[in-house]
Design a protein around this motif. Structure first.
Motif, short mmCIF file in Angstrom:
data_model
loop_
_atom_site.label_atom_id
_atom_site.label_comp_id
_atom_site.label_asym_id
_atom_site.label_seq_id
_atom_site.Cartn_x
_atom_site.Cartn_y
_atom_site.Cartn_z
N LYS A 177 1.66 -2.96 6.38
CA LYS A 177 0.72 -1.86 5.95
C LYS A 177 1.61 -0.40 5.65
O LYS A 177 1.18 0.32 5.00
CB LYS A 177 -0.18 -1.57 6.82
N LYS A 178 2.96 -0.77 5.64
CA LYS A 178 3.62 0.66 5.24
C LYS A 178 3.42 1.07 3.89
O LYS A 178 3.32 2.19 3.86
CB LYS A 178 5.26 0.24 5.49
N PRO A 179 3.28 0.23 2.68
CA PRO A 179 3.22 1.09 1.43
C PRO A 179 1.94 1.64 1.28
O PRO A 179 1.78 2.65 0.81
CB PRO A 179 3.27 -0.42 0.55
N ARG A 180 0.58 1.15 1.92
CA ARG A 180 -0.55 1.74 1.91
C ARG A 180 -0.51 3.08 2.68
O ARG A 180 -1.00 4.05 2.40
CB ARG A 180 -1.47 0.99 2.42
N MET A 181 0.19 3.12 3.93
CA MET A 181 0.66 4.28 4.74
C MET A 181 1.19 5.27 3.82
O MET A 181 0.82 6.50 4.19
CB MET A 181 1.10 3.90 6.22
N LEU A 182 2.33 4.97 3.38
CA LEU A 182 2.97 5.63 2.49
C LEU A 182 2.24 6.58 1.45
O LEU A 182 2.54 7.88 1.13
CB LEU A 182 4.25 5.17 1.89
N ASP A 183 1.61 5.73 0.78
CA ASP A 183 0.53 6.26 -0.05
C ASP A 183 -0.38 7.33 0.45
O ASP A 183 -0.56 8.25 -0.21
CB ASP A 183 -0.28 5.12 -0.76
N GLY A 184 -0.77 7.06 1.62
CA GLY A 184 -1.54 8.12 2.05
C GLY A 184 -0.94 9.46 2.53
O GLY A 184 -1.38 10.53 2.25
N LEU A 185 0.45 9.15 2.94
CA LEU A 185 1.18 10.49 3.17
C LEU A 185 1.45 11.18 2.07
O LEU A 185 1.33 12.46 2.05
CB LEU A 185 2.33 9.94 4.08
N ARG A 186 1.68 10.62 0.89
CA ARG A 186 1.87 11.16 -0.37
C ARG A 186 0.64 11.96 -0.82
O ARG A 186 0.88 13.02 -1.28
CB ARG A 186 2.32 10.15 -1.55
N SER A 187 -0.38 11.25 -0.64
CA SER A 187 -1.66 12.24 -0.85
C SER A 187 -1.74 13.39 -0.41
O SER A 187 -2.07 14.39 -0.75
CB SER A 187 -2.88 11.19 -0.69
#
Length: 279
Positions: free
Chosen positions: A216-226
């Motif tokens: 789930k790391k890529p999705r979590m990183l996308d959330g942080l970038r947002s």
């Protein structure tokens, strides 16, 4: 221009504020203070009940000394407005007659426009208990009324003066949304700074077991970038956040913080029990 005792230099007099038969010295003092807040200084009293000067007015004026000292007193309203060429009358209730009715915003702009062409103007305020009589309103050119709750429309005289003084000041600004001071001007952070910060954040969170489960790391990183790109962070703010991460890096524990998560702890406990059983 002369300075008052506090060193304040009064601004232009602006429209005259005329109080008809004010009763309480405290109210007159608060009117003077409201005027001074927004650059007005021409206060006129018509037959104040307790006479003038008034110690209670001076005490509640809160150092609006230039307004108090320049206050003029008249026996008749006609004398108080004799030198004016345009007059507003404030009232909270409908009146008979054919006078136009303006709101405070429109009134402030009107007064500013007339001042620019050299006209002397004034705003008329009534008694604390029942305001202005119809005969007194008839002496004005235009009525000004406030958008208050009809069920509770009575304003304290100082409140009414404050509202009109505010609109007068606001109408004289280059933009009506201006204020006397602003927050610091901050340049938005460059994408280079943002991307560098995000890389730093990712490493710090990786070391502490934040990205779980790993897929789930890529999705979590996308959330942080947002989160960190939507507010358009300034470069100075990014530096603050980088300082926080650097502190975490410096004092980083030997083991990833995630080792203490409940499920990992449960796995460790099961492994320990299994070893005990084998023994």
């Amino acid at each position: 221009m002369n300075q008052d005792d506090s060193g304040h230099t009064p601004t232009s007099a602006g429209p005259a504020i005329i109080l008809v038969e004010p009763q309480l010295g405290e109210n007159i003092g608060m009117v003077a203070r409201a005027m001074a807040n927004f650059g007005l200084s021409n206060l006129r009293l018509v037959s104040p009940r307790d006479g003038w000067p008034n110690e209670k007015a001076i005490a509640t004026a809160s150092r609006a000394d230039h307004v108090i000292r320049a206050t003029q007193v008249f026996d008749k309203l006609e004398h108080a407005i004799g030198d004016l060429s345009f007059l507003y009358a404030t009232t909270a209730r409908p009146r008979d007659g054919f006078k136009p009715v303006h709101g405070p915003v429109e009134a402030g702009r009107e007064l500013r426009g007339r001042e620019r062409i050299g006209q002397r103007t004034g705003i008329l305020f009534g008694r604390e208990k029942f305001g202005l009589s119809n005969e007194e309103v008839a002496l004005a050119d235009v009525i000004v009324t406030f958008p208050v709750d009809p069920g509770f429309s009575s304003l304290n005289i100082a409140q009414a003066v404050l509202l009109m003084s505010y609109e007068w000041m606001k109408a004289g600004l280059d933009r009506e949304t201006d204020t006397n001071f602003r927050g610091p001007e901050m340049e938005p952070a460059s994408k280079e700074h943002l991307n560098s910060f995000m890389g730093h954040l990712e490493r710090a969170l990786d070391d502490r077991g934040y990205f779980r489960p790993p897929e789930k790391k890529p999705r979590m990183l996308d959330g942080l970038r947002s989160v960190f790109t939507r507010p358009a962070f300034a470069e100075a703010e990014i530096k603050v956040l980088r300082g926080v991460l650097s502190s975490l890096d410096y004092f980083s524990p030997k083991e990833p913080r995630g080792a203490g998560y409940p499920d990992r702890k449960a796995e460790a406990d099961r492994a320990a029990r299994s070893e005990d059983a084998d023994e």
